[in-house]
Design a protein around this motif. Structure first.
Motif, short mmCIF file in Angstrom:
data_model
loop_
_atom_site.label_atom_id
_atom_site.label_comp_id
_atom_site.label_asym_id
_atom_site.label_seq_id
_atom_site.Cartn_x
_atom_site.Cartn_y
_atom_site.Cartn_z
N ALA A 253 0.84 -1.20 0.00
CA ALA A 253 0.00 0.00 0.00
C ALA A 253 0.88 1.26 0.00
O ALA A 253 0.61 2.21 -0.74
CB ALA A 253 -0.94 0.00 1.21
N ALA A 254 1.93 1.24 0.81
CA ALA A 254 2.84 2.39 0.87
C ALA A 254 3.51 2.63 -0.48
O ALA A 254 3.62 3.77 -0.95
CB ALA A 254 3.88 2.20 1.96
N MET A 255 3.96 1.56 -1.13
CA MET A 255 4.61 1.70 -2.44
C MET A 255 3.63 2.18 -3.50
O MET A 255 3.99 2.97 -4.37
CB MET A 255 5.25 0.37 -2.86
N ASN A 256 2.39 1.71 -3.44
CA ASN A 256 1.38 2.20 -4.39
C ASN A 256 1.21 3.71 -4.26
O ASN A 256 1.14 4.43 -5.26
CB ASN A 256 0.03 1.51 -4.17
N LEU A 257 1.13 4.18 -3.01
CA LEU A 257 1.00 5.63 -2.78
C LEU A 257 2.24 6.37 -3.26
O LEU A 257 2.14 7.41 -3.93
CB LEU A 257 0.76 5.91 -1.29
N PHE A 258 3.41 5.85 -2.91
CA PHE A 258 4.67 6.48 -3.31
C PHE A 258 4.78 6.56 -4.83
O PHE A 258 5.13 7.61 -5.38
CB PHE A 258 5.84 5.68 -2.72
N ASN A 259 4.48 5.45 -5.51
CA ASN A 259 4.56 5.43 -6.98
C ASN A 259 3.56 6.36 -7.63
O ASN A 259 3.79 6.82 -8.75
CB ASN A 259 4.39 4.00 -7.49
N GLY B 139 2.92 9.22 -6.45
CA GLY B 139 3.33 10.57 -6.09
C GLY B 139 2.55 11.15 -4.92
O GLY B 139 2.53 12.37 -4.73
N GLN B 140 1.92 10.29 -4.13
CA GLN B 140 1.13 10.76 -2.99
C GLN B 140 1.94 10.66 -1.72
O GLN B 140 2.93 9.93 -1.64
CB GLN B 140 -0.15 9.93 -2.86
N ASP B 141 1.50 11.39 -0.70
CA ASP B 141 2.10 11.26 0.62
C ASP B 141 1.76 9.88 1.16
O ASP B 141 0.76 9.27 0.78
CB ASP B 141 1.53 12.30 1.59
N VAL B 142 2.60 9.39 2.04
CA VAL B 142 2.33 8.13 2.72
C VAL B 142 2.06 8.47 4.18
O VAL B 142 2.95 8.86 4.92
CB VAL B 142 3.52 7.15 2.60
N ASN B 143 0.79 8.38 4.55
CA ASN B 143 0.39 8.63 5.93
C ASN B 143 -0.69 7.62 6.30
O ASN B 143 -1.16 6.85 5.46
CB ASN B 143 -0.06 10.08 6.14
N VAL B 144 -1.06 7.62 7.55
CA VAL B 144 -2.01 6.62 8.05
C VAL B 144 -3.33 6.67 7.29
O VAL B 144 -3.85 5.64 6.85
CB VAL B 144 -2.24 6.79 9.57
N GLU B 145 -3.88 7.85 7.14
CA GLU B 145 -5.18 8.00 6.46
C GLU B 145 -5.12 7.46 5.03
O GLU B 145 -6.02 6.73 4.60
CB GLU B 145 -5.59 9.47 6.46
N LEU B 146 -4.08 7.83 4.30
CA LEU B 146 -3.97 7.37 2.92
C LEU B 146 -3.65 5.89 2.83
O LEU B 146 -4.09 5.21 1.89
CB LEU B 146 -2.93 8.21 2.16
N ILE C 212 -4.79 3.61 4.90
CA ILE C 212 -6.08 2.96 5.14
C ILE C 212 -6.92 3.00 3.87
O ILE C 212 -7.51 1.98 3.47
CB ILE C 212 -6.82 3.62 6.32
N LYS C 213 -6.96 4.14 3.20
CA LYS C 213 -7.74 4.26 1.96
C LYS C 213 -7.16 3.36 0.87
O LYS C 213 -7.91 2.71 0.13
CB LYS C 213 -7.76 5.71 1.49
N GLU C 214 -5.83 3.30 0.76
CA GLU C 214 -5.20 2.47 -0.27
C GLU C 214 -5.45 0.99 0.00
O GLU C 214 -5.70 0.22 -0.93
CB GLU C 214 -3.70 2.74 -0.34
N LEU C 215 -5.42 0.58 1.25
CA LEU C 215 -5.73 -0.81 1.58
C LEU C 215 -7.17 -1.14 1.21
O LEU C 215 -7.47 -2.26 0.76
CB LEU C 215 -5.47 -1.08 3.07
N LYS C 216 -8.08 -0.19 1.35
CA LYS C 216 -9.48 -0.40 0.95
C LYS C 216 -9.58 -0.55 -0.57
O LYS C 216 -10.27 -1.44 -1.08
CB LYS C 216 -10.34 0.78 1.44
N VAL C 217 -8.85 0.30 -1.30
CA VAL C 217 -8.84 0.21 -2.77
C VAL C 217 -8.27 -1.15 -3.20
O VAL C 217 -8.82 -1.80 -4.09
CB VAL C 217 -8.02 1.37 -3.38
N MET C 218 -7.18 -1.56 -2.55
CA MET C 218 -6.58 -2.85 -2.88
C MET C 218 -7.56 -3.99 -2.59
O MET C 218 -7.67 -4.93 -3.38
CB MET C 218 -5.29 -3.04 -2.07
N ALA C 219 -8.28 -3.90 -1.47
CA ALA C 219 -9.23 -4.94 -1.09
C ALA C 219 -10.39 -5.04 -2.07
O ALA C 219 -10.91 -6.13 -2.31
CB ALA C 219 -9.75 -4.69 0.33
#
Length: 97
Positions: free
Chosen positions: A16-22, A24-31, A33-40
């Protein structure tokens, strides 16, 4: 290569962190959680879905200072055998070499 369930949980948060990083987004708790939901939403593997849900629940405890539960995050932390089991906390994260 063999991964324990703890390592798989770490890998899922890392994905999830790498998806956000790739993206170009910040990597924080809120994002995270949202990315894990998108992945799910597109995941078909039941075990990975469970790990994503567990990771989201664990991360939710970090959304605001002081709101975090003191119960251990058993899917992410473990007792090393050097300490009594009662001293393990959710703050103890161990990485294997």
């Amino acid at each position: 290569m063999y991964f324990s369930s703890d390592e798989k949980a770490n890998v899922i948060i890392g994905e999830a962190a790498m998806n956000l990083f790739n993206a170009g987004q910040d990597v924080n708790v809120e994002l995270l959680i949202k990315e894990l939901k998108v992945m799910a939403d597109s995941e078909v593997n039941e075990y990975r879905l469970e790990q994503m849900q567990n990771a989201r629940q664990w991360l939710t405890g970090f959304k605001t200072i002081g709101s975090r539960s003191t119960s251990p995050a058993n899917w992410l932390s473990r007792n090393t055998g050097n300490e009594p089991a009662a001293s393990a906390s959710a703050d103890d994260i161990f990485f294997r070499h």
